[in-house]
Design a protein around this motif. Structure first.
Motif, short mmCIF file in Angstrom:
data_model
loop_
_atom_site.label_atom_id
_atom_site.label_comp_id
_atom_site.label_asym_id
_atom_site.label_seq_id
_atom_site.Cartn_x
_atom_site.Cartn_y
_atom_site.Cartn_z
N ASN A 4 38.99 44.46 40.98
CA ASN A 4 39.98 43.46 41.36
C ASN A 4 41.36 44.10 41.33
O ASN A 4 41.52 45.28 41.01
CB ASN A 4 39.89 42.23 40.43
CG ASN A 4 40.04 42.61 38.96
OD1 ASN A 4 40.85 43.46 38.61
ND2 ASN A 4 39.24 41.98 38.10
N PHE A 6 43.62 43.94 39.34
CA PHE A 6 44.12 44.33 38.02
C PHE A 6 43.53 45.67 37.56
O PHE A 6 44.06 46.28 36.63
CB PHE A 6 43.83 43.23 36.99
CG PHE A 6 44.35 41.90 37.46
CD1 PHE A 6 45.72 41.66 37.49
CD2 PHE A 6 43.49 40.91 37.90
CE1 PHE A 6 46.21 40.45 37.96
CE2 PHE A 6 43.98 39.71 38.37
CZ PHE A 6 45.34 39.47 38.40
N GLU A 170 48.10 34.04 32.82
CA GLU A 170 48.36 33.39 34.12
C GLU A 170 49.85 33.45 34.46
O GLU A 170 50.22 33.76 35.59
CB GLU A 170 47.90 31.92 34.09
CG GLU A 170 46.39 31.74 33.90
CD GLU A 170 45.60 31.89 35.20
OE1 GLU A 170 46.21 32.15 36.25
OE2 GLU A 170 44.36 31.77 35.14
N ASP A 173 50.93 36.80 35.35
CA ASP A 173 50.16 37.28 36.51
C ASP A 173 49.69 38.72 36.26
O ASP A 173 49.89 39.62 37.08
CB ASP A 173 50.99 37.22 37.79
CG ASP A 173 50.09 37.41 39.01
OD1 ASP A 173 48.87 37.21 38.89
OD2 ASP A 173 50.62 37.79 40.08
N CYS A 174 49.05 38.91 35.10
CA CYS A 174 48.54 40.24 34.74
C CYS A 174 47.03 40.18 34.58
O CYS A 174 46.42 39.12 34.73
CB CYS A 174 49.20 40.72 33.44
SG CYS A 174 48.77 39.74 32.00
N GLY A 175 46.45 41.31 34.27
CA GLY A 175 45.02 41.37 34.03
C GLY A 175 44.68 41.18 32.56
O GLY A 175 45.57 41.04 31.71
N ARG A 205 40.47 37.69 36.21
CA ARG A 205 41.54 38.61 35.82
C ARG A 205 41.04 39.74 34.90
O ARG A 205 41.83 40.58 34.46
CB ARG A 205 42.67 37.85 35.11
CG ARG A 205 43.44 36.95 36.03
CD ARG A 205 44.57 36.25 35.31
NE ARG A 205 45.30 35.37 36.20
CZ ARG A 205 46.32 35.76 36.98
NH1 ARG A 205 46.73 37.00 36.94
NH2 ARG A 205 46.91 34.91 37.78
#
Ligand SMILES: [Fe+2]
Length: 308
Positions: A4, A6, A170, A173-175, A205
């Protein structure tokens, strides 16, 4: 959903931590290993043997950086010098993602060198998410945040750990680096169902998974990383792979380190779960649905914000 945004859209398979007692074996025997995780701080130096070894490893293997001192949850401002060194190392290793912990560990520039648990408050969500965004913007590599094991909780907490973690990730907006052993350790220390936690985290994520061994004491469990992975943690891992799909997996073994072969063999036990998930494959559909649901949640939030 093995790859993905991330984890750099890469499928890394099963790796182990690069540790000093194994240097000689790895460099002389060149065993086949999918990838190594390094502790960034051990190589954030100007020169000398650590970097010489690292460069030799990089000639043969993929390396991913894992940090232990970013302290996303500390109220202190980010240490710019630390970030510069981290970014330089990231350029050297070509790491596809950079991980560190969801914790705090410094006050007024004084460092505890511990991964301390957060108070699960909305204020802490805001501060922590903003800091992760700042780091991500600076290093220009996807940042991936790991859940820690903990032995204490705050009375001021306004939500569960898994709700806090999800909100932070969330908003930043990171993994996520999903450490299933840490979930297990904390679940025993704080009496919650580890599967409730695992089923809540944003699977779409998850860039990487950690597995490790721990030690049981009379009244608590300690995250010692000095044993093989226990059956209860493998059960959590199986569920994590069911939810996330085949995901880059890393065995942490940091104390009483046995031979390279023993550590690698323990890590490779993860392969059967990854193969089963790759064959089953419906999880990619689940992940896609989760990603869509998250996008819709964001749209609803944005629309309700605009309507105000
Ligand atoms: Fe971990």
């Amino acid at each position: 959903m093995p790859a993905n945004r991330f984890n750099g859209f890469s499928d890394y398979g099963v790796g182990i931590g690069l540790r000093i007692p194994h240097y000689q074996h790895i460099l002389s025997r060149k065993p086949v290993v999918d990838w190594f995780e390094i502790i960034s701080e051990n190589y954030m130096v100007d020169g000398g043997r650590p970097l010489e070894i690292l460069d030799q490893i990089l000639e043969q293997y993929r390396v991913v950086q894992h940090g232990v001192s970013m302290y996303f949850g500390s109220a202190d401002p980010l240490n710019r010098e630390h970030l510069k060194r981290l970014k330089n190392l990231a350029r050297r290793t070509g790491t596809r993602w950079l991980s560190d912990h969801l914790c705090w560990g410094s006050v007024d520039g004084r460092y505890t060198h511990d991964l301390l648990p957060m108070p699960y408050t909305w204020e802490a969500v805001e501060v922590t998410a903003q800091k992760i965004r700042q780091v991500q913007d600076f290093v220009e590599v996807p940042v991936v945040v790991e859940n820690v094991s903990s032995y204490a909780e705050f009375h001021v907490s306004e939500m569960t750990e898994w709700e806090f973690l999800t909100e932070v990730i969330e908003r930043a907006d990171c993994g996520m680096l999903l450490d299933v052993n840490n979930i297990y350790v904390s679940s025993k220390n704080h009496s919650f169902d580890p599967f409730t936690y695992l089923n809540f985290v944003p699977a779409h994520r998850v860039a990487q998974i950690h597995i490790a061994g721990h030690s049981k004491f009379e009244k608590y469990i300690l995250d010692t990383h000095d044993h093989p992975v226990l059956p209860a943690v493998w059960r959590l891992y199986a569920r994590a792979i069911e939810r996330c799909g085949p995901t880059a997996t890393l065995l942490e073994w940091d104390d009483n380190i046995p031979s390279f072969e023993e550590v690698h063999a323990e890590a490779l036990k993860a392969t059967k779960f990854l193969k089963a998930a790759a064959q089953a494959a419906p999880e990619s559909a689940v992940s896609a649905m989760e990603a869509t649901a998250a996008t819709l949640r964001e749209q609803v939030k944005a629309e309700s914000g605009a309507a105000r």
